[in-house]
Motif scaffolding. Structure first.
Motif, PDB file in Angstrom:
ATOM      1  N   ALA A 202       0.833  -1.203   0.000  1.00  6.58           N
ATOM      2  CA  ALA A 202       0.000   0.000   0.000  1.00  6.58           C
ATOM      3  C   ALA A 202       0.868   1.255   0.000  1.00  6.58           C
ATOM      4  N   PRO A 203       0.411   2.348  -0.615  1.00  5.03           N
ATOM      5  CA  PRO A 203       1.189   3.589  -0.631  1.00  5.03           C
ATOM      6  C   PRO A 203       1.450   4.104   0.783  1.00  5.03           C
ATOM      7  N   ALA A 204       2.623   4.666   0.987  1.00  2.00           N
ATOM      8  CA  ALA A 204       2.949   5.203   2.305  1.00  2.00           C
ATOM      9  C   ALA A 204       4.007   6.285   2.193  1.00  2.00           C
ATOM     10  N   LEU A 205       3.892   7.256   3.095  1.00  2.55           N
ATOM     11  CA  LEU A 205       4.929   8.259   3.306  1.00  2.55           C
ATOM     12  C   LEU A 205       5.732   7.814   4.517  1.00  2.55           C
ATOM     13  N   ILE A 206       7.021   7.584   4.322  1.00  4.90           N
ATOM     14  CA  ILE A 206       7.905   7.135   5.385  1.00  4.90           C
ATOM     15  C   ILE A 206       8.792   8.313   5.785  1.00  4.90           C
ATOM     16  N   VAL A 207       8.766   8.646   7.068  1.00  5.86           N
ATOM     17  CA  VAL A 207       9.492   9.813   7.565  1.00  5.86           C
ATOM     18  C   VAL A 207      10.625   9.347   8.473  1.00  5.86           C
ATOM     19  N   ALA A 208      11.844   9.785   8.178  1.00  3.57           N
ATOM     20  CA  ALA A 208      13.014   9.390   8.959  1.00  3.57           C
ATOM     21  C   ALA A 208      13.853  10.618   9.278  1.00  3.57           C
ATOM     22  N   GLY A 209      14.401  10.654  10.491  1.00  6.57           N
ATOM     23  CA  GLY A 209      15.322  11.713  10.874  1.00  6.57           C
ATOM     24  C   GLY A 209      16.748  11.285  10.637  1.00  6.57           C
ATOM     25  N   ASP A 210      17.550  12.137  10.049  1.00  9.90           N
ATOM     26  CA  ASP A 210      18.923  11.721   9.733  1.00  9.90           C
ATOM     27  C   ASP A 210      19.858  11.770  10.941  1.00  9.90           C
ATOM     28  N   HIS A 211      19.310  12.133  12.142  1.00  9.84           N
ATOM     29  CA  HIS A 211      20.074  12.046  13.389  1.00  9.84           C
ATOM     30  C   HIS A 211      19.405  11.088  14.374  1.00  9.84           C
ATOM     31  N   ASP A 212      18.549  10.202  13.866  1.00 15.69           N
ATOM     32  CA  ASP A 212      17.837   9.252  14.720  1.00 15.69           C
ATOM     33  C   ASP A 212      18.717   8.022  14.925  1.00 15.69           C
ATOM     34  N   ASP A 213      19.574   8.082  15.930  1.00 16.45           N
ATOM     35  CA  ASP A 213      20.528   7.009  16.211  1.00 16.45           C
ATOM     36  C   ASP A 213      19.965   6.167  17.354  1.00 16.45           C
ATOM     37  N   SER A 214      19.259   5.096  17.020  1.00 12.09           N
ATOM     38  CA  SER A 214      18.479   4.359  18.004  1.00 12.09           C
ATOM     39  C   SER A 214      19.312   3.344  18.777  1.00 12.09           C
ATOM     40  N   PRO A 215      19.101   3.246  20.100  1.00 11.52           N
ATOM     41  CA  PRO A 215      19.765   2.190  20.880  1.00 11.52           C
ATOM     42  C   PRO A 215      19.197   0.803  20.596  1.00 11.52           C
ATOM     43  N   LEU A 216      18.135   0.724  19.815  1.00 10.41           N
ATOM     44  CA  LEU A 216      17.541  -0.568  19.497  1.00 10.41           C
ATOM     45  C   LEU A 216      18.261  -1.279  18.359  1.00 10.41           C
ATOM     46  N   SER A 217      19.128  -0.567  17.651  1.00 14.03           N
ATOM     47  CA  SER A 217      19.830  -1.145  16.510  1.00 14.03           C
ATOM     48  C   SER A 217      21.314  -0.836  16.591  1.00 14.03           C
ATOM     49  N   THR A 218      22.130  -1.742  16.043  1.00  9.81           N
ATOM     50  CA  THR A 218      23.567  -1.504  15.971  1.00  9.81           C
ATOM     51  C   THR A 218      23.936  -0.646  14.774  1.00  9.81           C
ATOM     52  N   ARG A 219      22.948  -0.330  13.940  1.00 15.62           N
ATOM     53  CA  ARG A 219      23.171   0.566  12.812  1.00 15.62           C
ATOM     54  C   ARG A 219      22.873   2.003  13.221  1.00 15.62           C
ATOM     55  N   GLY A 220      23.087   2.909  12.292  1.00 15.83           N
ATOM     56  CA  GLY A 220      22.816   4.316  12.540  1.00 15.83           C
ATOM     57  C   GLY A 220      21.452   4.731  12.019  1.00 15.83           C
ATOM     58  N   PRO A 221      21.301   6.032  11.750  1.00 21.20           N
ATOM     59  CA  PRO A 221      20.000   6.550  11.325  1.00 21.20           C
ATOM     60  C   PRO A 221      19.451   5.949  10.043  1.00 21.20           C
ATOM     61  N   ASP A 222      20.325   5.383   9.199  1.00 21.21           N
ATOM     62  CA  ASP A 222      19.807   4.806   7.958  1.00 21.21           C
ATOM     63  C   ASP A 222      18.931   3.586   8.213  1.00 21.21           C
ATOM     64  N   TRP A 223      18.952   3.043   9.452  1.00 22.96           N
ATOM     65  CA  TRP A 223      18.071   1.937   9.812  1.00 22.96           C
ATOM     66  C   TRP A 223      16.611   2.295   9.555  1.00 22.96           C
ATOM     67  N   PHE A 224      16.279   3.560   9.772  1.00 15.51           N
ATOM     68  CA  PHE A 224      14.899   4.000   9.645  1.00 15.51           C
ATOM     69  C   PHE A 224      14.472   4.228   8.196  1.00 15.51           C
ATOM     70  N   THR A 225      15.396   4.049   7.276  1.00 16.96           N
ATOM     71  CA  THR A 225      15.029   4.129   5.857  1.00 16.96           C
ATOM     72  C   THR A 225      14.740   2.753   5.256  1.00 16.96           C
ATOM     73  N   ASP A 226      14.927   1.679   6.037  1.00 19.55           N
ATOM     74  CA  ASP A 226      14.665   0.327   5.532  1.00 19.55           C
ATOM     75  C   ASP A 226      13.244   0.165   4.989  1.00 19.55           C
ATOM     76  N   PRO A 227      12.220   0.706   5.663  1.00 16.71           N
ATOM     77  CA  PRO A 227      10.864   0.519   5.124  1.00 16.71           C
ATOM     78  C   PRO A 227      10.707   1.061   3.708  1.00 16.71           C
TER      79      PRO A 227
END
Length: 308
Positions: A202-227
């Motif tokens: 389904a169509p979606a707008l995915i919003v990610a912050g380029d300084h969103d460095d989450s403790p839930l992942s060993t990756r950096g902010p690009d983790w939030f661009t996976d969707p």
């Protein structure tokens, strides 16, 4: 007393009703919902919003109130993980709490007639055929499931298809990425945070912050661009410059979770998400194209849009 008149630039008036209680057998708690809508207008589309971990139907006023003022009926359920319910992780429901969240959204769609009737003057003004889902953080994962995303089992096999054709578009804010790089804490406490986006059609707008460095992942902010990266097109990515997980303060004013308070960034999100929702639910609407063009021409943009 002389009657008052609204100022020319006053925002449109809205009405909110809470709590509206929906029976939820097997959940352990009936589902409590907040419904917000403009006081005027007909054919109003619906946005069902799923809050982040620990929040409730009382959060996210910067988005919910804005969308309602712009002509949407905004429905906000309180999930079992809300701090208002204080469900401990030892509760036997906790391993399935992600599934209860999805069922909450489905129950809302099932009971739209009841929710519509709960708001004085709203009955007959809602377009039940124009429905979007939205969410922030874990709420975005919840909403994405109705759009076709699935949760992988421990062997990496996609679980049950919980998509709902009634939800025809989404706005997914700070949606966590793939589960192959979860931190040890996340893997222990949130093993269901293993989404697959390959069936999120389904169509979606995915919003990610380029300084969103989450403790839930060993990756950096690009983790939030996976969707965006791993889902089939028709997807759009809005990258917000300098934004952390709260994206400038979408959860609410003066919230402790907001570490990057930025009213201008929130205002941009209000504008762009509204334009996207209108165009997604009304394909003839050109507001999204106009908003993206304006952002592209901004000499000091707060973000950038990429589309498949």
């Amino acid at each position: 007393m002389r009657p008052t008149t609204p100022l020319p630039d006053s925002p449109p008036a809205i009405v909110s009703v809470k709590p509206v209680t929906l029976p939820a057998p097997g959940r352990g708690e009936d589902l409590q919902v907040r419904v917000s809508a403009p006081v005027t207008g007909d054919g109003l589309p619906v946005v069902v919003f799923s809050h982040g971990y620990g929040q409730s139907m009382d959060g996210y006023a910067p988005l919910a109130d804005h969308w309602a003022a712009q002509g949407f009926v905004v429905v906000q359920p309180t999930h079992l993980d809300s701090r208002t319910l204080a469900l401990p992780q030892e509760d036997p429901r906790f391993p399935r709490i992600w599934r209860f969240r999805v069922e909450d959204l489905t129950r809302v769609l099932d009971e739209l007639d009841v929710l519509e009737a709960s708001v004085p003057g709203l009955a007959g003004r809602v377009d039940h055929d124009r429905v979007a889902v939205a969410g922030h953080s874990w709420g975005a994962q919840t909403a994405s499931t109705l759009l076709g995303a699935r949760v992988l089992d421990p062997d990496g096999v996609p679980g049950e298809d919980l998509s709902d054709p009634r939800a025809t578009a989404g706005v997914l804010l700070a949606l966590t990425g793939l589960g192959d790089t979860l931190s040890p804490f996340a893997a222990e406490h949130f093993p269901f945070m293993r989404p697959s986006f390959t069936t999120m059609t389904a169509p979606a707008l995915i919003v990610a912050g380029d300084h969103d460095d989450s403790p839930l992942s060993t990756r950096g902010p690009d983790w939030f661009t996976d969707p965006y990266t791993y889902s089939p097109g028709d997807k759009t990515l809005l990258t917000l410059f300098g934004a952390e997980h709260s994206l400038g303060g979408v959860a609410g004013h003066e919230m402790a979770e907001t570490t990057d308070e930025n009213p201008a960034r929130v205002a941009l999100l209000q504008q762009l998400t509204t334009a996207y929702l209108r165009s997604a639910l009304h394909p003839e609407d050109t507001g999204w194209k106009t908003a993206v063009a304006a952002l592209d021409q901004d000499p000091g943009p707060l973000g950038a849009v990429t589309s498949k």
